[in-house]
Design a protein around this motif. Structure first.
Motif, short mmCIF file in Angstrom:
data_model
loop_
_atom_site.label_atom_id
_atom_site.label_comp_id
_atom_site.label_asym_id
_atom_site.label_seq_id
_atom_site.Cartn_x
_atom_site.Cartn_y
_atom_site.Cartn_z
N LEU A 39 1.12 3.69 -12.52
CA LEU A 39 0.56 4.25 -11.29
C LEU A 39 0.68 5.78 -11.32
N THR A 40 -0.39 6.48 -10.93
CA THR A 40 -0.41 7.94 -10.90
C THR A 40 -1.12 8.42 -9.64
N GLY A 41 -1.17 9.73 -9.45
CA GLY A 41 -1.91 10.30 -8.34
C GLY A 41 -1.02 11.02 -7.35
N HIS A 42 -1.65 11.79 -6.46
CA HIS A 42 -0.92 12.62 -5.51
C HIS A 42 -0.07 11.78 -4.55
N LEU A 43 -0.67 10.71 -3.99
CA LEU A 43 0.07 9.87 -3.04
C LEU A 43 1.26 9.18 -3.70
N ASN A 53 9.25 7.19 6.18
CA ASN A 53 9.34 8.32 7.11
C ASN A 53 9.74 7.89 8.52
N ALA A 54 9.41 6.64 8.87
CA ALA A 54 9.74 6.13 10.20
C ALA A 54 11.17 5.59 10.28
N GLY A 55 11.86 5.58 9.15
CA GLY A 55 13.24 5.11 9.14
C GLY A 55 13.40 3.62 8.96
N THR A 56 12.35 2.94 8.55
CA THR A 56 12.45 1.49 8.30
C THR A 56 13.45 1.23 7.17
N GLN A 107 -2.56 -1.91 -3.65
CA GLN A 107 -2.71 -0.54 -4.18
C GLN A 107 -1.60 -0.18 -5.16
N GLY A 108 -1.01 -1.20 -5.75
CA GLY A 108 0.02 -0.94 -6.75
C GLY A 108 1.42 -0.75 -6.20
N VAL A 109 1.61 -1.01 -4.89
CA VAL A 109 2.93 -0.79 -4.28
C VAL A 109 3.24 -1.90 -3.27
N ALA A 110 4.48 -2.40 -3.33
CA ALA A 110 4.99 -3.33 -2.31
C ALA A 110 6.42 -2.95 -2.00
N ALA A 111 6.79 -3.06 -0.74
CA ALA A 111 8.16 -2.74 -0.33
C ALA A 111 8.77 -3.92 0.40
N GLN A 112 10.01 -4.25 0.04
CA GLN A 112 10.74 -5.32 0.70
C GLN A 112 11.51 -4.76 1.89
N ILE A 113 11.20 -5.23 3.09
CA ILE A 113 11.88 -4.77 4.29
C ILE A 113 13.17 -5.55 4.47
N SER A 114 14.25 -4.85 4.73
CA SER A 114 15.53 -5.52 4.96
C SER A 114 15.54 -6.19 6.33
N GLY A 133 0.81 -1.21 0.00
CA GLY A 133 0.00 0.00 0.00
C GLY A 133 0.85 1.26 0.00
N ILE A 134 0.39 2.26 -0.73
CA ILE A 134 1.17 3.50 -0.88
C ILE A 134 1.39 4.18 0.47
N ARG A 135 0.31 4.38 1.22
CA ARG A 135 0.42 5.09 2.49
C ARG A 135 1.31 4.32 3.47
N ALA A 136 1.17 3.00 3.51
CA ALA A 136 1.97 2.19 4.43
C ALA A 136 3.47 2.31 4.12
#
Length: 247
Positions: A33-37, A19-22, A70-77, A10-13
Motif C-alpha cells: 500500500l502506498t500514497g499520501h493517505l 483522531n477521535a480517540g477510538t 481500500q487496503g486497510v482494516a482496524a480492529q476496535i477494542s 478504509g484508510i480515511r475511516a
C-alpha cells in the motif's frame, strides 16, 4: 473470525477513528500500500503506538464481505484500557497487598480470555499487557473470559519492563513464572504486594525481563511433559496466592 461489526474499513475511516480517540486493538494493512493517505495513516499508527501488521489482500477480503476496505482494516477494542500509574495508586489506596498480573506477549486469544476469567475469580486487581505482540481483547477473548474482561482493569504499556519498574517503584514485588529456577512458587511469600509475570506460549518470559524481577518461581512437574499450558500455569500461581492470603 471476528464479527465484521467490530472492525472499521478504509484508510480515511481509520484515520478519523484514531483522531477521535477510538480504542483500536490492531490495524491490518495491505502489503504494498502506498500514497499520501496511507503515509498519513502510517504516521498516526506510529505516533499512537498502535499494533499493526501487513497482510495479503485475501485476508482483508475475508474481513470485509464486500471487499470495500481500500487496503486497510482496524480492529476496535470492546473495552477501554486503564492508565497503569492511576491503577497502581488507586489500588494501593484501597488495599495494602494488591495482586497484579503481567502478560509478556501472550499470543493466543483463548488463553488470554481464560487467564482474565481466572484473574477475576482470584481477586486480581489489574492485568498489564504490551501494546505490540500481545493477543488482542477481541470477541473471542471476551467470550472465553465469560465476560470477566468487562470487569477486570486491563492496562496497555509500551514495554512490560517499564511496567515492572513502575511496580517496583511502588514496593510491589515481581514474581516471574519460569522453569529457569529451582524455587517453587510455594516457597515465595505472596501475601505482600505482588505482580506475577507470565510468559508467551512459545518462548516464555523474555530473558531481559527475568534479569530485573524480584523472584523467579516454578511449578513442580512430576510427569514426562516439560511444561503446562500458560493459562493453567497462571491459574496455579494465582490460586497459590489466594491460598496464602486466605490463611
Amino acid at each position: 473470525m471476528e464479527n465484521e461489526a467490530s472492525k472499521i474499513f478504509g484508510i480515511r475511516a481509520v484515520i478519523e477513528a484514531i483522531n477521535a480517540g477510538t480504542t483500536i486493538s490492531k490495524v491490518y494493512l495491505q502489503k504494498g500500500l502506498t500514497g499520501h493517505l496511507f503515509s498519513e495513516l502510517n504516521t498516526l499508527i506510529k505516533s499512537h503506538n498502535i499494533a499493526n501488521s501487513y497482510v495479503p489482500v485475501e485476508k482483508l477480503n475475508r474481513f470485509s464481505k464486500n471487499s470495500n476496505h481500500q487496503g486497510v482494516a482496524a480492529q476496535i477494542s470492546p473495552i477501554e484500557f486503564y492508565d497503569l500509574d492511576e491503577l497502581i495508586s488507586t489500588t494501593l489506596e484501597k488495599k495494602s497487598a494488591p495482586l497484579f498480573l503481567l502478560l509478556d506477549q501472550l499470543s493466543d486469544v483463548r488463553n488470554f480470555g481464560a487467564i482474565i476469567r481466572t484473574a477475576e475469580c482470584t481477586g486480581v486487581d489489574g492485568i498489564v499487557i504490551q501494546k505490540q505482540g500481545n493477543a488482542p481483547v477481541s470477541a473471542d477473548t471476551i467470550k472465553t473470559s465469560a465476560g470477566a474482561a468487562f470487569k477486570m482493569p486491563i492496562c496497555k504499556v509500551d514495554h512490560i519492563k517499564d511496567a515492572i519498574f513502575q511496580f517496583q517503584a511502588s514496593d510491589i514485588q515481581i514474581v516471574a513464572a519460569t522453569e529457569k529456577t529451582e524455587n517453587l512458587i510455594y516457597d515465595i511469600d505472596l501475601k505482600v504486594p505482588t505482580a506475577i509475570v507470565m510468559g508467551s506460549e512459545d518462548r516464555g518470559i523474555n530473558p531481559s525481563i527475568l534479569k530485573i524481577v524480584t523472584h523467579k518461581a516454578k511449578l513442580p512437574l512430576l510427569g514426562t511433559i516439560e511444561s503446562l499450558n500458560v493459562s493453567v500455569a497462571c491459574g496455579a500461581f494465582l490460586y497459590e496466592a489466594t491460598r496464602q492470603r486466605l490463611k
